[in-house]
Design a protein around this motif. Structure first.
Motif, mmCIF file in Angstrom:
data_model
loop_
_atom_site.group_PDB
_atom_site.id
_atom_site.type_symbol
_atom_site.label_atom_id
_atom_site.label_comp_id
_atom_site.label_asym_id
_atom_site.label_seq_id
_atom_site.Cartn_x
_atom_site.Cartn_y
_atom_site.Cartn_z
ATOM 1 N N GLN A 79 -39.271 24.219 -22.719
ATOM 2 C CA GLN A 79 -40.725 24.401 -22.726
ATOM 3 C C GLN A 79 -41.217 24.650 -21.303
ATOM 4 O OE1 GLN A 79 -42.518 24.636 -25.499
ATOM 5 N NE2 GLN A 79 -40.690 24.280 -26.734
ATOM 6 N N THR A 99 -42.539 27.193 -19.772
ATOM 7 C CA THR A 99 -43.861 27.817 -19.602
ATOM 8 C C THR A 99 -44.945 26.754 -19.636
ATOM 9 O OG1 THR A 99 -43.102 29.877 -20.579
ATOM 10 C CG2 THR A 99 -45.480 29.503 -20.545
ATOM 11 N N ARG A 100 -44.910 25.888 -20.629
ATOM 12 C CA ARG A 100 -45.907 24.822 -20.745
ATOM 13 C C ARG A 100 -45.770 23.807 -19.612
ATOM 14 N NH1 ARG A 100 -44.263 21.016 -25.081
ATOM 15 N NH2 ARG A 100 -43.069 20.217 -23.333
ATOM 16 N N TYR A 108 -46.791 25.013 -16.230
ATOM 17 C CA TYR A 108 -48.252 25.104 -16.227
ATOM 18 C C TYR A 108 -48.853 23.736 -15.881
ATOM 19 C CZ TYR A 108 -53.003 26.188 -17.823
ATOM 20 O OH TYR A 108 -54.361 26.383 -17.890
#
Length: 185
Positions: free
Chosen positions: A160, A162-163, A166
């Motif tokens: 995960q 990307t999350r 971020y």
């Protein structure tokens, strides 16, 4: 209020404070927008997420063992969330400073309460046995451990980034280029 009730409340308060202290996120060291581990240590980035029958009473706890250390990583469904570009998920992103060496994510426990069951629910245990190594100065992303907590609980591993990157950006990490990825399998 009886003496016994006051004693029970006091013990519960101390227990809550101890759990909070054991599961506190260490302060991040960031230099020039990049994670900079403390001298002689590396950073491990790991997401713990959970879904449950209960949207307000569930938690996941993971035990991390090293040669001379033991850490308890925890995510609480009612208090913790990871911010991502597609929205929040229930869980916690850990950035943990660790001394150079070999580590094992040994086991995990999940607890939940079923709605309408007067707080009763269940508890589950997962044997993980996931090993990794970290070098001094390294920043290592291990991915996500995701638990589905119910009467047929499951655990899964996924990427995960990307999350999670971020979320790191929300914390001031503007450059994630030095973060190595070695996902748990």
């Amino acid at each position: 209020m009886s003496f016994l009730s006051r004693c029970v409340q006091a013990v519960a308060g101390v227990a809550s404070a101890l759990v909070a202290a054991c599961s506190a996120q260490p302060a991040l060291q960031i230099e020039n927008g990049r994670l900079q581990p403390p001298a002689g240590q590396g950073y491990v980035v790991l997401a713990l997420t959970l879904q449950s029958l209960s949207t307000d009473q569930a938690d996941l706890q993971v035990e991390l063992l090293g040669a001379s250390s033991r850490h308890s990583l925890r995510a609480d469904i009612s208090h913790d969330s990871i911010v991502g570009p597609a929205g929040d998920v229930r869980g916690r992103l850990w950035v943990l400073p660790l001394a150079e060496g070999s580590y094992t994510l040994s086991q995990a426990w999940g607890n939940w309460a079923a709605k309408g069951a007067n707080g009763r629910g269940g508890q589950t245990h997962f044997q993980l046995d996931r090993r990794f190594q970290i070098a001094a100065g390294e920043v290592l992303y291990l991915g996500e451990i995701s638990a589905q907590l119910n009467f047929a609980s499951t655990l899964a591993y996924s990427d995960q980034a990307t999350r999670d990157f971020y979320q790191l950006k929300q914390w001031g990490v503007q450059d994630a280029s030095q973060i190595a990825t070695r996902l748990l399998q």
